[in-house]
Design a protein around this motif. Structure first.
Motif, PDB file in Angstrom:
ATOM      1  N   UNK A 269      -7.966 -37.369   4.966  1.00 11.32           N
ATOM      2  CA  UNK A 269      -7.558 -36.060   4.467  1.00 11.32           C
ATOM      3  C   UNK A 269      -8.566 -35.503   3.483  1.00 11.32           C
ATOM      4  N   UNK A 270      -8.452 -34.217   3.152  1.00 10.17           N
ATOM      5  CA  UNK A 270      -9.401 -33.568   2.231  1.00 10.17           C
ATOM      6  C   UNK A 270      -9.492 -34.334   0.919  1.00 10.17           C
ATOM      7  N   UNK A 271     -10.707 -34.409   0.334  1.00  9.01           N
ATOM      8  CA  UNK A 271     -11.958 -33.764   0.765  1.00  9.01           C
ATOM      9  C   UNK A 271     -12.796 -34.624   1.702  1.00  9.01           C
ATOM     10  N   UNK A 272     -12.210 -35.680   2.272  1.00  4.97           N
ATOM     11  CA  UNK A 272     -12.960 -36.569   3.154  1.00  4.97           C
ATOM     12  C   UNK A 272     -13.248 -35.900   4.498  1.00  4.97           C
ATOM     13  N   UNK A 273     -14.364 -36.267   5.094  1.00  5.60           N
ATOM     14  CA  UNK A 273     -14.695 -35.775   6.427  1.00  5.60           C
ATOM     15  C   UNK A 273     -13.917 -36.573   7.463  1.00  5.60           C
ATOM     16  N   UNK A 274     -13.260 -35.897   8.413  1.00  4.86           N
ATOM     17  CA  UNK A 274     -12.512 -36.631   9.446  1.00  4.86           C
ATOM     18  C   UNK A 274     -13.453 -37.335  10.413  1.00  4.86           C
ATOM     19  N   UNK A 275     -12.949 -38.373  11.032  1.00  2.80           N
ATOM     20  CA  UNK A 275     -13.775 -39.127  11.973  1.00  2.80           C
ATOM     21  C   UNK A 275     -13.863 -38.456  13.328  1.00  2.80           C
ATOM     22  N   UNK A 276     -12.922 -37.576  13.630  1.00  3.23           N
ATOM     23  CA  UNK A 276     -12.920 -36.809  14.865  1.00  3.23           C
ATOM     24  C   UNK A 276     -12.282 -35.463  14.559  1.00  3.23           C
ATOM     25  N   UNK A 277     -12.335 -34.552  15.485  1.00  2.00           N
ATOM     26  CA  UNK A 277     -11.816 -33.218  15.238  1.00  2.00           C
ATOM     27  C   UNK A 277     -10.342 -33.256  14.841  1.00  2.00           C
ATOM     28  N   UNK A 278     -10.068 -32.799  13.646  1.00  3.15           N
ATOM     29  CA  UNK A 278      -8.675 -32.673  13.214  1.00  3.15           C
ATOM     30  C   UNK A 278      -8.086 -33.841  12.463  1.00  3.15           C
ATOM     31  N   UNK A 288      -0.382 -50.864  17.349  1.00  2.00           N
ATOM     32  CA  UNK A 288      -0.432 -49.535  17.971  1.00  2.00           C
ATOM     33  C   UNK A 288      -1.454 -48.656  17.254  1.00  2.00           C
ATOM     34  N   UNK A 289      -1.907 -47.626  17.974  1.00  8.84           N
ATOM     35  CA  UNK A 289      -2.888 -46.695  17.422  1.00  8.84           C
ATOM     36  C   UNK A 289      -2.223 -45.333  17.289  1.00  8.84           C
ATOM     37  N   UNK A 290      -2.327 -44.741  16.126  1.00 11.01           N
ATOM     38  CA  UNK A 290      -1.762 -43.419  15.888  1.00 11.01           C
ATOM     39  C   UNK A 290      -2.864 -42.483  15.398  1.00 11.01           C
ATOM     40  N   UNK A 291      -2.654 -41.196  15.651  1.00 13.48           N
ATOM     41  CA  UNK A 291      -3.582 -40.177  15.153  1.00 13.48           C
ATOM     42  C   UNK A 291      -2.962 -39.520  13.924  1.00 13.48           C
ATOM     43  N   UNK A 292      -3.724 -39.496  12.842  1.00 11.01           N
ATOM     44  CA  UNK A 292      -3.262 -38.895  11.594  1.00 11.01           C
ATOM     45  C   UNK A 292      -4.036 -37.618  11.353  1.00 11.01           C
ATOM     46  N   UNK A 293      -3.337 -36.512  11.278  1.00 15.66           N
ATOM     47  CA  UNK A 293      -3.979 -35.221  11.054  1.00 15.66           C
ATOM     48  C   UNK A 293      -4.613 -35.166   9.668  1.00 15.66           C
ATOM     49  N   UNK A 294      -5.712 -34.439   9.580  1.00 18.28           N
ATOM     50  CA  UNK A 294      -6.356 -34.262   8.273  1.00 18.28           C
ATOM     51  C   UNK A 294      -5.465 -33.436   7.337  1.00 18.28           C
ATOM     52  N   UNK A 295      -4.462 -32.778   7.905  1.00 20.38           N
ATOM     53  CA  UNK A 295      -3.538 -31.972   7.104  1.00 20.38           C
ATOM     54  C   UNK A 295      -2.208 -32.681   6.862  1.00 20.38           C
ATOM     55  N   UNK A 296      -2.182 -33.974   7.044  1.00 17.79           N
ATOM     56  CA  UNK A 296      -0.952 -34.726   6.849  1.00 17.79           C
ATOM     57  C   UNK A 296      -0.479 -34.597   5.407  1.00 17.79           C
ATOM     58  N   UNK A 297       0.825 -34.598   5.229  1.00 19.51           N
ATOM     59  CA  UNK A 297       1.412 -34.569   3.897  1.00 19.51           C
ATOM     60  C   UNK A 297       0.934 -35.809   3.126  1.00 19.51           C
ATOM     61  N   UNK A 298       0.303 -35.643   1.965  1.00 17.36           N
ATOM     62  CA  UNK A 298      -0.189 -36.807   1.199  1.00 17.36           C
ATOM     63  C   UNK A 298       0.896 -37.846   0.909  1.00 17.36           C
TER      64      UNK A 298
END
Length: 316
Positions: A269-278, A288-298
């Motif tokens: 999440x911000x201000x970090x750069x995401x590893x992939x788009x979004x 299991x593998x999950x995708x965590x949005x860069x806009x996830x609630x902290x």
């Protein structure tokens, strides 16, 4: 004796004697619809209005009249090759335009497909890492430490080093002298080997400034900390709701670095750069593998990072 002139369309023949004019009329080469004029000046009149027209003598001027060699020669027919070239040029320009439009439409789709393939590749890496961590836990009854420290507190070995035997790298693991740190001359050469399963194809940076191969994955320090690893039974929030390792998009460390662990809430999440788009992909404790949005609630990200915070997580 005055000369005669004959006009047909834009062409004029003459001078002709009256005898030649009559002869041409008799031969049908001068017709009533043609215009004739007597003398060097004046207006042309229809040949039909001239009496006794069809007699006369020969003159070479008529041959020039019939070949159309005098004024205003007819335009030559268009060259078929030129026409073909023009057609091909038009089609070519149109084709380039169409191809350009198709590329503009297809390029984003191609880029998305490539990124999806790279994301899938990284997902498989995380699955392999997760399987290795579970096999390590099954063998030792505990997760590997995030990193080991020497007696004087200096970094020694990384969690990614300890799972090498379960990643298909047992021969390399057996060469490591654990009496010395990973960057000791005694272990020189071992930690300069690139490990493809520690590299995310979405990331171009693969080597540190010192020339050491990097890892694009970080361990959760709340499960694997210095000289300590948790047992799965200690993960009270549930393995399916606790991050074990995760992708990062910047500030990479070599895979042998014993300090390659962090709190996911500090690296996603911000201000970090995401590893992939979004956002970033994460490895959960259950594998299991999950995708965590860069806009996830902290708050949700923090809950996913802690193994025993007691938070209830329904979706994210």
């Amino acid at each position: 004796m005055a000369n005669w002139y004959v006009k047909r369309g834009s062409q004029v023949a003459g001078p002709l004697t009256r005898e030649r004019l009559n002869q041409l009329a008799a031969e049908g080469k001068v017709q009533k619809a043609d215009l004739v004029r007597e003398g060097e000046e004046g207006e042309f009149h229809p040949a039909a209005e001239v009496s006794d027209l069809f007699t006369g003598a020969v003159s070479s001027a008529w041959d020039e009249f019939e070949t159309g060699s005098q004024t205003d020669p007819p335009s030559p027919p268009k060259n078929s090759k030129t026409s073909l070239i023009i057609i091909l040029a038009v089609v070519g320009v149109g084709g380039i335009f169409v191809v350009g439009i198709l590329l503009a439409l297809l390029l984003p789709a191609v880029q998305q497909a490539r990124e999806a393939a790279r994301r899938s590749h990284s997902k498989n890496n995380l699955k392999q890492i997760g399987l290795a961590l579970h096999n390590y836990h099954e063998t030792h009854g505990i997760l590997p430490p995030g990193g080991t420290l020497t007696i004087d507190g200096a970094p020694s070995q990384s969690w990614e080093t300890f799972i090498l035997p379960f990643m298909g790298e047992a021969p390399l693991y057996n060469k490591i002298d654990f009496d010395y740190a990973w960057n000791s001359p005694a272990n020189q050469g071992i930690f300069t080997k690139e490990m493809p399963f520690y590299l995310n194809p979405n990331i171009e940076e693969k080597v540190s400034p010192e020339g050491l191969p990097l890892s694009h994955y970080v361990g959760n320090e709340l499960l694997m900390s210095p000289n300590h690893g948790d047992r799965f039974r200690q993960v009270e929030d549930g393995l399916a709701y606790t991050i074990m390792a995760f992708e990062v998009g910047e500030n990479f460390k070599p895979w042998g670095d014993p300090t390659n662990f962090a709190d996911p809430a500090d690296r996603i999440g911000p201000p970090n750069r995401p590893s992939t788009t979004g956002g970033n992909q994460v490895l959960m404790g259950d594998g299991s593998i999950r995708f965590v949005s860069e806009n996830i609630d902290p708050a949700i990200l923090k809950a996913l990072s802690t193994p025993d915070g007691g938070e209830r997580i329904y979706d994210y």
